[in-house]
Scaffold this motif. Structure first.
Motif, mmCIF file in Angstrom:
data_model
loop_
_atom_site.group_PDB
_atom_site.id
_atom_site.type_symbol
_atom_site.label_atom_id
_atom_site.label_comp_id
_atom_site.label_asym_id
_atom_site.label_seq_id
_atom_site.Cartn_x
_atom_site.Cartn_y
_atom_site.Cartn_z
ATOM 1 N N ALA A 30 7.213 -13.127 59.205
ATOM 2 C CA ALA A 30 7.412 -11.989 60.093
ATOM 3 C C ALA A 30 6.299 -10.957 59.945
ATOM 4 C CB ALA A 30 8.752 -11.321 59.799
ATOM 5 N N THR A 31 6.133 -10.151 60.983
ATOM 6 C CA THR A 31 5.315 -8.944 60.872
ATOM 7 C C THR A 31 6.208 -7.858 60.274
ATOM 8 O OG1 THR A 31 3.906 -9.495 62.756
ATOM 9 C CG2 THR A 31 4.100 -7.161 62.184
ATOM 10 N N VAL A 32 5.679 -7.148 59.291
ATOM 11 C CA VAL A 32 6.461 -6.125 58.598
ATOM 12 C C VAL A 32 5.796 -4.764 58.797
ATOM 13 C CG1 VAL A 32 7.397 -5.335 56.395
ATOM 14 C CG2 VAL A 32 7.244 -7.791 56.877
ATOM 15 N N VAL A 33 6.587 -3.787 59.189
ATOM 16 C CA VAL A 33 6.124 -2.404 59.307
ATOM 17 C C VAL A 33 6.979 -1.558 58.378
ATOM 18 C CG1 VAL A 33 5.823 -0.405 60.804
ATOM 19 C CG2 VAL A 33 5.409 -2.710 61.704
ATOM 20 N N SER A 34 6.320 -0.835 57.477
ATOM 21 C CA SER A 34 7.047 -0.030 56.499
ATOM 22 C C SER A 34 6.503 1.394 56.479
ATOM 23 C CB SER A 34 6.918 -0.655 55.106
ATOM 24 O OG SER A 34 7.670 0.077 54.157
ATOM 25 N N LEU A 88 9.170 -1.900 49.945
ATOM 26 C CA LEU A 88 9.987 -3.001 50.471
ATOM 27 C C LEU A 88 9.202 -4.007 51.309
ATOM 28 C CD1 LEU A 88 13.185 -1.013 51.551
ATOM 29 C CD2 LEU A 88 12.826 -2.325 49.450
ATOM 30 N N VAL A 89 7.881 -3.893 51.343
ATOM 31 C CA VAL A 89 7.090 -4.796 52.185
ATOM 32 C C VAL A 89 7.248 -6.246 51.738
ATOM 33 C CG1 VAL A 89 4.747 -5.470 52.811
ATOM 34 C CG2 VAL A 89 5.403 -3.090 52.942
ATOM 35 N N GLY A 90 7.052 -6.501 50.452
ATOM 36 C CA GLY A 90 7.182 -7.863 49.941
ATOM 37 C C GLY A 90 8.603 -8.389 50.085
ATOM 38 N N PHE A 91 9.560 -7.519 49.883
ATOM 39 C CA PHE A 91 10.962 -7.887 50.012
ATOM 40 C C PHE A 91 11.277 -8.302 51.448
ATOM 41 C CE2 PHE A 91 15.511 -6.194 50.250
ATOM 42 C CZ PHE A 91 16.062 -7.347 49.714
ATOM 43 N N ALA A 92 10.782 -7.522 52.410
ATOM 44 C CA ALA A 92 11.022 -7.848 53.818
ATOM 45 C C ALA A 92 10.400 -9.190 54.185
ATOM 46 C CB ALA A 92 10.466 -6.739 54.713
ATOM 47 N N ARG A 93 9.208 -9.457 53.705
ATOM 48 C CA ARG A 93 8.559 -10.741 53.988
ATOM 49 C C ARG A 93 9.315 -11.890 53.326
ATOM 50 N NH1 ARG A 93 3.443 -12.611 55.364
ATOM 51 N NH2 ARG A 93 3.509 -11.075 57.041
ATOM 52 N N GLU A 94 9.883 -11.638 52.158
ATOM 53 C CA GLU A 94 10.711 -12.653 51.500
ATOM 54 C C GLU A 94 11.962 -12.954 52.329
ATOM 55 O OE1 GLU A 94 13.621 -13.042 47.559
ATOM 56 O OE2 GLU A 94 12.113 -11.453 47.636
ATOM 57 N N LEU A 95 12.546 -11.928 52.912
ATOM 58 C CA LEU A 95 13.763 -12.115 53.700
ATOM 59 C C LEU A 95 13.490 -12.853 55.011
ATOM 60 C CD1 LEU A 95 15.490 -8.618 53.310
ATOM 61 C CD2 LEU A 95 16.059 -10.737 52.115
ATOM 62 N N HIS A 103 2.099 4.474 57.251
ATOM 63 C CA HIS A 103 2.851 3.237 57.120
ATOM 64 C C HIS A 103 1.952 2.087 56.707
ATOM 65 C CE1 HIS A 103 1.188 2.985 61.216
ATOM 66 N NE2 HIS A 103 1.314 1.655 61.107
ATOM 67 N N LYS A 104 2.595 1.028 56.281
ATOM 68 C CA LYS A 104 1.898 -0.214 55.959
ATOM 69 C C LYS A 104 2.334 -1.262 56.956
ATOM 70 C CE LYS A 104 0.463 -3.043 52.063
ATOM 71 N NZ LYS A 104 0.438 -3.104 50.578
ATOM 72 N N LEU A 105 1.383 -2.024 57.459
ATOM 73 C CA LEU A 105 1.670 -3.089 58.409
ATOM 74 C C LEU A 105 1.152 -4.401 57.837
ATOM 75 C CD1 LEU A 105 1.285 -2.959 62.264
ATOM 76 C CD2 LEU A 105 0.633 -4.993 60.982
ATOM 77 N N ALA A 164 10.934 -1.915 57.448
ATOM 78 C CA ALA A 164 11.432 -1.796 56.080
ATOM 79 C C ALA A 164 11.377 -0.327 55.660
ATOM 80 C CB ALA A 164 10.592 -2.652 55.128
ATOM 81 N N LEU A 165 12.539 0.257 55.380
ATOM 82 C CA LEU A 165 12.648 1.694 55.132
ATOM 83 C C LEU A 165 13.100 1.939 53.698
ATOM 84 C CD1 LEU A 165 14.407 2.647 58.493
ATOM 85 C CD2 LEU A 165 11.972 2.398 58.023
ATOM 86 N N HIS A 166 12.254 2.610 52.951
ATOM 87 C CA HIS A 166 12.445 2.792 51.510
ATOM 88 C C HIS A 166 13.519 3.823 51.182
ATOM 89 C CE1 HIS A 166 10.444 6.739 51.368
ATOM 90 N NE2 HIS A 166 9.535 6.256 52.211
ATOM 91 N N GLY A 167 13.924 3.833 49.919
ATOM 92 C CA GLY A 167 14.854 4.831 49.420
ATOM 93 C C GLY A 167 14.130 6.075 48.938
ATOM 94 N N THR A 168 14.882 7.106 48.571
ATOM 95 C CA THR A 168 14.294 8.352 48.079
ATOM 96 C C THR A 168 13.367 8.073 46.897
ATOM 97 O OG1 THR A 168 16.208 9.657 48.762
ATOM 98 C CG2 THR A 168 14.801 10.608 47.058
ATOM 99 N N GLY A 169 12.149 8.595 46.991
ATOM 100 C CA GLY A 169 11.176 8.402 45.929
ATOM 101 C C GLY A 169 10.322 7.167 46.082
ATOM 102 N N GLY A 170 10.638 6.338 47.070
ATOM 103 C CA GLY A 170 9.813 5.169 47.338
ATOM 104 C C GLY A 170 8.666 5.530 48.268
ATOM 105 N N ASP A 171 7.995 4.500 48.751
ATOM 106 C CA ASP A 171 6.907 4.721 49.704
ATOM 107 C C ASP A 171 6.772 3.478 50.577
ATOM 108 O OD1 ASP A 171 5.484 2.801 48.244
ATOM 109 O OD2 ASP A 171 4.211 4.269 47.244
ATOM 110 N N GLU A 172 5.707 3.440 51.339
ATOM 111 C CA GLU A 172 5.523 2.357 52.300
ATOM 112 C C GLU A 172 5.299 0.994 51.652
ATOM 113 O OE1 GLU A 172 1.446 4.370 51.828
ATOM 114 O OE2 GLU A 172 3.577 4.898 51.741
ATOM 115 N N ASN A 173 5.063 0.968 50.344
ATOM 116 C CA ASN A 173 4.846 -0.303 49.647
ATOM 117 C C ASN A 173 6.118 -0.880 49.032
ATOM 118 O OD1 ASN A 173 1.839 -0.372 49.840
ATOM 119 N ND2 ASN A 173 2.028 1.520 48.656
#
Length: 206
Positions: free
Chosen positions: A44-48, A33-40, A8-10, A22-31
């Motif tokens: 916040a602390t983000v764990v992906s 949705l990290v920026g997207f979660a921080r934008e939302l 995971h990425k923290l 932040a949980l990705h879709g099929t074919g994604g990875d830990e990177n």
């Protein structure tokens, strides 16, 4: 369950800030949705986490035997593992609020954790989920804010199943908001704005 149950990425946030999974879709990875979660949720602390199942090289959180046909035993395994992963990170971070967002396969595992452990999250955003089964909700979702986003022409997630998920969650007591767009499986700006609103309103206790 260990905080390292998944690769995971923290992304550390401000002290006392919300924790966002932040949980990705099929074919994604830990990177993905990290920026997207921080934008939302700024600050916040983000764990992906990265899904631990490979489907022809594409990372997923649980196995399936066909489009929309889930390996329910593996989904149960993945749900317990993800619930434990979330619990471990919450215990370490001691955040002010616990949020989560998932896209596609990430939304599906997130929904399954929500059914199994309703007390894990304060608010969740399920972006283009597909839940082709009737969930067994282990308790009440009263006080939980849930956003479902969907496309009316989504070839993967039929609108009628989106409506059925909406009904299941409302029946369990969740405060559900349903955000549609006229397209398919892609994420559009109105979904992003809806996710910002649901996390902001929960954070402010509105």
């Amino acid at each position: 369950m260990s905080q390292d149950a998944y690769i995971h990425k923290l992304l550390p946030g401000e002290p006392g800030s919300p924790l966002v999974f932040a949980l990705h879709g099929t074919g994604g990875d830990e990177n993905q949705l990290v920026g997207f979660a921080r934008e939302l949720v700024p600050g916040a602390t983000v764990v992906s986490p990265r899904g631990d199942v490979s489907e022809m090289g594409a990372a997923r959180f649980f196995r399936r035997t066909g489009e929309g046909v889930y390996d329910m035993d593996d989904l149960a395994r993945a749900t317990a593992k993800m619930a434990g992963f979330v619990e471990a990170h919450v215990a370490e971070a001691k955040p002010s609020q616990v949020f989560a967002l998932g896209y596609s396969n990430g939304a599906n595992i997130l929904a399954s954790v929500l059914f199994a452990a309703p007390d894990r999250f304060d608010a969740v955003a399920l972006m283009h989920p597909l839940i082709p089964f009737k969930p067994d909700v282990a308790g009440s979702l009263a006080g939980r804010r849930v956003l479902i986003t969907a496309g009316r022409r989504d070839p993967i997630c039929p609108p009628e199943l989106t409506g059925r998920l909406d009904a299941y969650l409302r029946d369990a007591g969740a405060d559900v908001r349903l955000e549609w767009h006229e397209g398919g499986h892609e994420v559009r700006p109105n979904e992003i704005e809806a996710a910002k609103r649901i996390f902001a309103s929960k954070e402010q206790g509105q």
